[in-house]
Structures are given as structure tokens and as C-alpha cells.
Design a protein around this motif. Structure first.
Motif, PDB file in Angstrom:
ATOM      1  N   ALA A 127       0.899  -1.300  -0.027  1.00  0.00           N
ATOM      2  CA  ALA A 127      -0.095  -0.140  -0.021  1.00  0.00           C
ATOM      3  C   ALA A 127       0.815   1.069  -0.014  1.00  0.00           C
ATOM      4  N   PRO A 128       0.465   2.302  -0.881  1.00  0.00           N
ATOM      5  CA  PRO A 128       1.312   3.516  -0.808  1.00  0.00           C
ATOM      6  C   PRO A 128       1.691   4.088   0.443  1.00  0.00           C
ATOM      7  N   ASP A 129       0.869   3.933   1.481  1.00  0.00           N
ATOM      8  CA  ASP A 129       1.267   4.817   2.756  1.00  0.00           C
ATOM      9  C   ASP A 129       1.882   3.836   3.761  1.00  0.00           C
ATOM     10  N   ALA A 130       2.155   2.657   3.301  1.00  0.00           N
ATOM     11  CA  ALA A 130       2.918   1.788   4.153  1.00  0.00           C
ATOM     12  C   ALA A 130       4.127   1.390   3.191  1.00  0.00           C
ATOM     13  N   LEU A 341      -0.641 -14.504   4.812  1.00  0.00           N
ATOM     14  CA  LEU A 341      -0.417 -13.487   5.957  1.00  0.00           C
ATOM     15  C   LEU A 341      -1.508 -13.229   6.649  1.00  0.00           C
ATOM     16  N   SER A 342      -2.823 -13.526   6.361  1.00  0.00           N
ATOM     17  CA  SER A 342      -4.114 -13.345   6.973  1.00  0.00           C
ATOM     18  C   SER A 342      -4.095 -13.815   8.356  1.00  0.00           C
ATOM     19  N   LYS A 343      -3.441 -15.165   8.317  1.00  0.00           N
ATOM     20  CA  LYS A 343      -3.174 -15.828   9.666  1.00  0.00           C
ATOM     21  C   LYS A 343      -2.439 -15.140  10.665  1.00  0.00           C
ATOM     22  N   TYR A 344      -1.228 -14.582  10.343  1.00  0.00           N
ATOM     23  CA  TYR A 344      -0.564 -13.767  11.337  1.00  0.00           C
ATOM     24  C   TYR A 344      -1.406 -12.401  11.651  1.00  0.00           C
ATOM     25  N   LEU A 345      -2.255 -11.878  10.579  1.00  0.00           N
ATOM     26  CA  LEU A 345      -2.828 -10.631  10.945  1.00  0.00           C
ATOM     27  C   LEU A 345      -4.052 -10.901  11.765  1.00  0.00           C
ATOM     28  N   ASP A 346      -4.689 -12.180  11.759  1.00  0.00           N
ATOM     29  CA  ASP A 346      -5.753 -12.614  12.538  1.00  0.00           C
ATOM     30  C   ASP A 346      -5.102 -12.439  14.104  1.00  0.00           C
ATOM     31  N   ALA A 347      -4.217 -13.153  14.238  1.00  0.00           N
ATOM     32  CA  ALA A 347      -3.416 -13.479  15.571  1.00  0.00           C
ATOM     33  C   ALA A 347      -3.022 -12.177  16.135  1.00  0.00           C
ATOM     34  N   GLU A 348      -2.538 -11.156  15.352  1.00  0.00           N
ATOM     35  CA  GLU A 348      -2.420  -9.797  15.777  1.00  0.00           C
ATOM     36  C   GLU A 348      -3.325  -8.798  15.849  1.00  0.00           C
ATOM     37  N   HIS A 349      -4.421  -9.087  15.368  1.00  0.00           N
ATOM     38  CA  HIS A 349      -5.545  -8.173  15.005  1.00  0.00           C
ATOM     39  C   HIS A 349      -5.066  -6.850  14.431  1.00  0.00           C
ATOM     40  N   ALA A 350      -4.461  -7.113  13.286  1.00  0.00           N
ATOM     41  CA  ALA A 350      -3.486  -6.032  12.737  1.00  0.00           C
ATOM     42  C   ALA A 350      -4.230  -6.024  11.319  1.00  0.00           C
ATOM     43  N   GLU A 351      -4.070  -4.859  10.649  1.00  0.00           N
ATOM     44  CA  GLU A 351      -4.407  -4.441   9.201  1.00  0.00           C
ATOM     45  C   GLU A 351      -3.540  -4.845   8.241  1.00  0.00           C
ATOM     46  N   SER A 352      -3.972  -5.121   6.931  1.00  0.00           N
ATOM     47  CA  SER A 352      -3.004  -5.676   6.063  1.00  0.00           C
ATOM     48  C   SER A 352      -2.218  -4.492   5.427  1.00  0.00           C
ATOM     49  N   PRO A 353      -0.851  -4.359   5.015  1.00  0.00           N
ATOM     50  CA  PRO A 353      -0.054  -3.497   4.710  1.00  0.00           C
ATOM     51  C   PRO A 353      -0.368  -3.591   2.838  1.00  0.00           C
ATOM     52  N   PHE A 354      -1.107  -4.454   2.390  1.00  0.00           N
ATOM     53  CA  PHE A 354      -1.046  -4.532   1.043  1.00  0.00           C
ATOM     54  C   PHE A 354      -2.195  -3.831   0.597  1.00  0.00           C
ATOM     55  N   THR A 355      -1.962  -3.029  -0.743  1.00  0.00           N
ATOM     56  CA  THR A 355      -3.486  -3.148  -1.509  1.00  0.00           C
ATOM     57  C   THR A 355      -4.250  -4.143  -1.834  1.00  0.00           C
TER      58      THR A 355
END
Length: 422
Positions: A127-130, A341-355
Motif C-alpha cells: 500500500a502506498p502509505d505503508a 499473511l491473514s493468519k498472522y494478521l488474525d493473531a495480531e489483530h492487525a491491518e494488511s499493509p498490501f493494497t
């Protein structure tokens, strides 16, 4: 800070050694007799209290790549991680793939330890801002794994006891709710700040709404000499002081509580209605058994919606000295794929850095996720004026302010100086 000629000479020698070692190669040894390659992966996630589904993703990678085995090494975060990796990188013994953040990426990239990943297939999808957080001198040196929220936790059982049905979204409502909680005999909020992180981070979270909703380009303006902390950031400082003035926080006591150990334990034990920390704690807090909500800091005017504050967190980098460069790049590519990556994001409760990346949703983080989807967010400028050294210095200055040792004007001046340091 001035450096002696001797220190300069030592630094020059170390830099030369780094370049020489990079040319010689290092990392893991070659493939086994049957062609199987072993990748040594080092990270501060994937073990201890933060397994983060790393083992599951590694297992899936090995299944998809039967000729590549993962030798995963979990290392405690922060100083312990740096103290272990720094000499290993210098000696050509570090892992083939190493976890970094923006600060480590820049430092180790400048020393030639990290491979250029600019031409990898996933690099154009950041993503551009990431993207600026994964780049140095125009080169992509790491694959961002997450944009992770930092905000406010709410124990919904305690809020209900005080007649509060939802997490506040603006500053006046927040103050009103804190008053209701105190009147009900409930500790309104816990903001442990022993290391200076919480005070500095709440300051940033408040500014994410008060400063950036007025000027989304504030960072660029500051770096260009067109904006300053005084008076732009007085509002966030005032909010920190108001919490004590109204009797909701005792900063002297909070400065004696560790935010990384005691803080999470206390909130999970139900000792306060609100608490401030990163989204990486959601899974641990949920184990406490009470309903919890994670939301942006409610810093705005009455009737407004707050901006969420995000941190460009963990990233994967490839050791430029690795003898298994192709396999290492394949590992990083695997992680970049949304289904992995979604498995990691799910555990971290984080947002994806990819468009177009898949961002997991949960009942605990609805308010924060909605802010992200609405575009109401700001990413901490850890790639520019809020790097590791500035963060530490600003935290210290805010601690002095909260103890009444410095005025608002002097504190804003000191923060300006810390943010301007090269």
C-alpha cells in the motif's frame, strides 16, 4: 553529541568489515545431499507470549515447499534481539531471513546486511502509505507484515456497571464516562508508563485526531519547516494533564508500573475499566473471560469520530549474506500472499499493509477496523521524525511534564528538538 576521532575511526572500520563480510557470504550452509535446503529464520514473534500463528504458517510453507525446511529461532524482542543479531550479522552468522522493524531495517540496510527486494513480485502491491516504512534510499529492503493499531481497551463488564453501553468516541464523552466509573467505585483507567512509552504513545494517539484531522500532511510540513509542535500539539499534552487534574490518573503512580508486564496483567485481572496498549494484546486479554473492546483514542470534539493510530510493525528481510538467497526470497513471498499473511494478521489483530490485502475482523476490534476502512487513520512516522531515539527522548520529556517538572511550552520545545535530531 560530538564524536571523537577515535570513535569515527572505529565506525569506519566496522562499516568496512560489514561490506567485506557481505561480499564473502554467510547465513546458513548449503543444501543437503538430497537437495533439501534449511532456512534459518530469526524473529521476536512466534514464541513466548506471542506465538502469532507463525508456527502454523511455517508448517504450511514446508508443506508447499518440501525441499525447504525451516529452522525457526524465537528471540525476545527489543534489546535482547538487537544484542544477539548485531554481532551475528557482523560475523556473517545471522539467519537467512530476519524479522525487522523500520528502525532496524534502516540501520542494518545502511550497513549492507539486507538484500534489495525491490524486484520481488509482491513489492509493487505494498500500500502506498505503508511503502515508505519498508524502503531506504529508494530500495525495498523488507516485506511489511502488518499495520497494527495502538489504542484504548475497554472492559465492557465494568463499563456496564457504571451505566455505560459503548466505548466513547470523543473526548467530552470519554471524560463523562471516566467520571461515571469513578463515582461507581471503579478505577477508570490505567496508563502504566514506567518506560515512558504509554505517555508518549497516548500523546501521539491524541494527536492522530487533533492534529492530523486538521492537516493530513503535518509530517511533511514539519520536515519541511512549515509546521511545529507549538502550538499544534498543545491539545494532546493538555489531554494527558486533564486526566490527572480530574482525578482519573495519578501519573506519579503510573510511572512506577511497567507497561509491558504489570500493565497487561492488571487489566486482564479487571483492575481498571480502560487501558491503553497495542492490538497485539487483544488475544491475551480475551483469555481473561470478560468482553473487551479495542478502539481508537477518543480525542476529538463532541460528536466527532476519532482517527485510529497505526504502527508499521514487523517485517521480513533477507540477509544479504545468506547462501540460500533464493529459498529465503521464496519464504518471504509465501508470507506476502494474503491467504498466509491473514493468519498472522488474525493473531495480531492487525491491518494488511498490501493494497487489496485481507484484513481480519473480530468483535473486539470493530471500532478500530471501521476507522481503518473509513480512512480515519494515521501511521506513526517511525520512518522519519519519530524513530526509536526520538520516541525514547519524547517519552522521557513527557514523563517530566506529567510530574510537573516542566511547563507545557518547554515540553513542546523539547519535543521539537528531539523530533528534529538527525
Amino acid at each position: 553529541m560530538k564524536h571523537s576521532g577515535r570513535r569515527v575511526a572505529i565506525a569506519t572500520t566496522v562499516a568496512a568489515m560489514a561490506v567485506s563480510l557481505a561480499a564473502c557470504g554467510g547465513g546458513s550452509s548449503g543444501a543437503s545431499s538430497d537437495g533439501t535446503v534449511t532456512l534459518h529464520v530469526q524473529a521476536w514473534k512466534g514464541g513466548g507470549a506471542e506465538p502469532a500463528n507463525v508456527a502454523e504458517i511455517n508448517k504450511a510453507f514446508e508443506k508447499a515447499h518440501p525441499k525447504i525446511k525451516i529452522d525457526f529461532e524465537y528471540i525476545t524482542a527489543n534489546d535482547t534481539y538487537v544484542q544477539k543479531l548485531q554481532p551475528e550479522l557482523l560475523g556473517g552468522k545471522a539467519g537467512d531471513v530476519i524479522m525487522v522493524d523500520t528502525d532496524k531495517m534502516k540501520k542494518w540496510g545502511a550497513s549492507g546486511y539486507l538484500a534489495d527486494l525491490s524486484k520481488e513480485s509482491w513489492a509493487g502491491d505494498i500500500a502506498p502509505d505503508a511503502k515508505p516504512f519498508a524502503q531506504s534510499d529508494g530500495k525495498t529492503l523488507a516485506m511489511p507484515m502488518e499495520l497494527i493499531g495502538i489504542g484504548m481497551y475497554a472492559n465492557m463488564n465494568l463499563l456496564k456497571k457504571a451505566g455505560i453501553d459503548e466505548v466513547p468516541a470523543d473526548w467530552p464523552t470519554f471524560l463523562d464516562d471516566l467520571g461515571k466509573l469513578k463515582k461507581a467505585g471503579i478505577n477508570p483507567i490505567s496508563l502504566p508508563d514506567k518506560s515512558g512509552w504509554t505517555g508518549s504513545s497516548v500523546f501521539q494517539a491524541s494527536g492522530s485526531t487533533l492534529v492530523y484531522q486538521k492537516n493530513k500532511q503535518w509530517d511533511a510540513d514539519f520536515l519541511g519547516g512549515k509546521a511545529s509542535f507549538a502550538p499544534d500539539w498543545q491539545g494532546p499534552l493538555d489531554q494527558l494533564k486533564t486526566l490527572e487534574d480530574k482525578g482519573y490518573v495519578n501519573w506519579k503512580n503510573e510511572l512506577g508500573v511497567d507497561e509491558w508486564s504489570q500493565g497487561p496483567q492488571d487489566f486482564s485481572a479487571g483492575k481498571s475499566a480502560f487501558w491503553y496498549q497495542g492490538a497485539w494484546q487483544v488475544s491475551n486479554v480475551a483469555k481473561a473471560g470478560f468482553p473487551v473492546q479495542f478502539a481508537p483514542w477518543p480525542g476529538g470534539a463532541a460528536g466527532t469520530k476519532p482517527n485510529g493510530m497505526l504502527f508499521a510493525g514487523t517485517m521480513w528481510a533477507v540477509n544479504s549474506q545468506s547462501q540460500q538467497g533464493d529459498a529465503a526470497r521464496e519464504y518471504v513471498k509465501f508470507w506476502s500472499q494474503s491467504e498466509n499473511l491473514s493468519k498472522y494478521l488474525d493473531a495480531e489483530h492487525a491491518e494488511s499493509p498490501f493494497t487489496g490485502g485481507s484484513t481480519p475482523e473480530s468483535t473486539e476490534t470493530t471500532a478500530f477496523t471501521n476507522a481503518f476502512k473509513d480512512g480515519r487513520y494515521r501511521i506513526l512516522p517511525s520512518n522519519s521524525w519519530y524513530g526509536a531515539a526520538a520516541e525514547t527522548e519524547i517519552g522521557s520529556k513527557i514523563q517530566a511534564y506529567l510530574l510537573g517538572k516542566e511547563s507545557t511550552a518547554q515540553t513542546l520545545k523539547d519535543i521539537q528538538t528531539a523530533a528534529s535530531a538527525k
